[in-house]
Structure formats: structure tokens, C-alpha cells
Write a protein that holds these residues in place. Structure first.
Motif, short mmCIF file in Angstrom:
data_model
loop_
_atom_site.label_atom_id
_atom_site.label_comp_id
_atom_site.label_asym_id
_atom_site.label_seq_id
_atom_site.Cartn_x
_atom_site.Cartn_y
_atom_site.Cartn_z
N GLU A 43 -14.78 22.99 0.21
CA GLU A 43 -14.14 22.63 1.47
C GLU A 43 -14.98 23.09 2.66
O GLU A 43 -15.18 22.35 3.62
N PHE A 44 -15.51 24.33 2.56
CA PHE A 44 -16.36 24.85 3.63
C PHE A 44 -17.64 24.02 3.74
O PHE A 44 -18.08 23.70 4.85
N GLN A 45 -18.23 23.65 2.61
CA GLN A 45 -19.43 22.82 2.64
C GLN A 45 -19.17 21.49 3.34
O GLN A 45 -19.99 21.02 4.13
N LEU A 46 -18.04 20.90 3.07
CA LEU A 46 -17.71 19.63 3.70
C LEU A 46 -17.54 19.78 5.21
O LEU A 46 -17.97 18.92 5.98
N GLN A 47 -16.91 20.89 5.63
CA GLN A 47 -16.75 21.13 7.07
C GLN A 47 -18.10 21.30 7.74
O GLN A 47 -18.37 20.72 8.79
N VAL A 48 -18.96 22.10 7.12
CA VAL A 48 -20.29 22.35 7.69
C VAL A 48 -21.10 21.05 7.72
O VAL A 48 -21.76 20.74 8.72
N ALA A 49 -21.03 20.26 6.67
CA ALA A 49 -21.76 19.00 6.60
C ALA A 49 -21.28 18.03 7.68
O ALA A 49 -22.09 17.36 8.33
N ASP A 50 -19.97 17.97 7.90
CA ASP A 50 -19.44 17.08 8.93
C ASP A 50 -19.89 17.51 10.32
O ASP A 50 -20.28 16.69 11.15
N GLU A 51 -19.85 18.82 10.57
CA GLU A 51 -20.30 19.33 11.87
C GLU A 51 -21.80 19.09 12.05
O GLU A 51 -22.26 18.70 13.13
N LEU A 52 -22.56 19.30 11.00
CA LEU A 52 -24.00 19.05 11.05
C LEU A 52 -24.29 17.58 11.33
O LEU A 52 -25.17 17.25 12.13
N ASN A 53 -23.53 16.70 10.72
CA ASN A 53 -23.68 15.28 10.96
C ASN A 53 -23.39 14.94 12.43
O ASN A 53 -24.14 14.18 13.06
N ASP A 54 -22.33 15.52 12.98
CA ASP A 54 -22.00 15.29 14.40
C ASP A 54 -23.12 15.79 15.30
O ASP A 54 -23.48 15.13 16.28
N LEU A 55 -23.69 16.95 14.97
CA LEU A 55 -24.77 17.50 15.79
C LEU A 55 -26.02 16.64 15.72
O LEU A 55 -26.69 16.42 16.73
N HIS A 56 -26.34 16.13 14.53
CA HIS A 56 -27.49 15.23 14.40
C HIS A 56 -27.29 13.98 15.24
O HIS A 56 -28.22 13.52 15.91
N GLN A 57 -26.09 13.42 15.24
CA GLN A 57 -25.81 12.24 16.04
C GLN A 57 -25.92 12.54 17.53
O GLN A 57 -26.45 11.75 18.31
N GLU A 58 -25.43 13.72 17.93
CA GLU A 58 -25.50 14.10 19.34
C GLU A 58 -26.95 14.29 19.79
O GLU A 58 -27.34 13.85 20.88
N VAL A 59 -27.75 14.93 18.95
CA VAL A 59 -29.17 15.11 19.28
C VAL A 59 -29.86 13.76 19.41
O VAL A 59 -30.64 13.53 20.34
N ARG A 60 -29.57 12.85 18.50
CA ARG A 60 -30.16 11.50 18.56
C ARG A 60 -29.74 10.79 19.85
O ARG A 60 -30.57 10.19 20.53
N MET A 61 -28.46 10.88 20.20
CA MET A 61 -27.95 10.24 21.41
C MET A 61 -28.59 10.86 22.66
O MET A 61 -29.02 10.14 23.57
N LEU A 62 -28.70 12.18 22.71
CA LEU A 62 -29.30 12.85 23.86
C LEU A 62 -30.78 12.54 23.98
O LEU A 62 -31.31 12.40 25.09
N SER A 63 -31.45 12.40 22.87
CA SER A 63 -32.86 12.04 22.88
C SER A 63 -33.04 10.64 23.46
O SER A 63 -33.95 10.39 24.26
N GLN A 64 -32.17 9.71 23.08
CA GLN A 64 -32.23 8.35 23.62
C GLN A 64 -31.94 8.36 25.12
O GLN A 64 -32.60 7.66 25.89
N GLU A 65 -30.96 9.15 25.53
CA GLU A 65 -30.63 9.25 26.96
C GLU A 65 -31.79 9.84 27.73
O GLU A 65 -32.12 9.40 28.83
N ASN A 66 -32.44 10.85 27.16
CA ASN A 66 -33.60 11.47 27.79
C ASN A 66 -34.72 10.44 27.98
O ASN A 66 -35.33 10.37 29.04
#
Length: 97
Positions: A43-66
Motif C-alpha cells: 500500500e505504501f509503495q502504491l502511494q509513493v508511486a502515485d505521488e512520484l508519477n504526479d511529480l514527474h508530470q508536474e516537472v514535465r508540465m513546468l519544463s514545457q511552460e519554461n
């Protein structure tokens, strides 16, 4: 970025390897006699993986905005440079020296 190996080890990249959500979800641990509850670990692994996925998407979005902002600034600077006119007459030092 090219990876350089020295003596079988990754050398000199300057960036630590990033975990992917898939690596977190599929990570296996060695069983121990009095280890943690496997369901809680999963369960903890799934939570961490989901948060990591969200962070990767945010970094990608911010990079595009930059990149978009850099292009807009470059376009504005080009437009502004065309509109600026050099002074018609330079005042030179007409002194003796």
C-alpha cells in the motif's frame, strides 16, 4: 546525456538515477522473520508511486511552460530590438584631448 562507465561503474554524470513509479510499484523485498506487513508495504509503495508519477508530470508540465516563456521572451526581445532606433547624432568630445 551519455553515460560513461569506469571500472564497470557509472562515472561522472552528476545526476542521481531517478526512480520511476513502475520501479516503486514492482520493487520486491527480501522476506524477514519479523518483517513488516507485506500488505502495508505494498500500500505504501502504491502511494509513493502515485505521488512520484504526479511529480514527474508536474516537472514535465513546468519544463514545457519554461520553454514557452523562454520563446515568448526571445520573441519580445527581437520585436523590441527592431523598434529601438539608434540615436541620430552622437555627441563627440570635441575637446582638445
Amino acid at each position: 546525456m551519455a553515460q560513461v562507465y569506469r571500472g564497470g561503474q557509472l562515472y561522472g554524470t552528476g545526476h542521481p538515477a531517478r526512480l520511476t513509479p513502475h520501479e516503486v510499484r514492482t520493487r520486491e523485498f527480501d522476506p524477514r522473520r519479523r518483517g513488516a506487513d507485506p500488505d502495508q508495504v505494498r500500500e505504501f509503495q502504491l502511494q509513493v508511486a502515485d505521488e512520484l508519477n504526479d511529480l514527474h508530470q508536474e516537472v514535465r508540465m513546468l519544463s514545457q511552460e519554461n520553454d514557452r516563456l523562454k520563446r515568448a521572451l526571445r520573441d519580445w526581445q527581437t520585436m523590441h530590438a527592431r523598434e529601438c532606433r539608434p540615436p541620430q547624432e552622437y555627441h563627440t568630445n570635441e575637446g582638445r584631448w
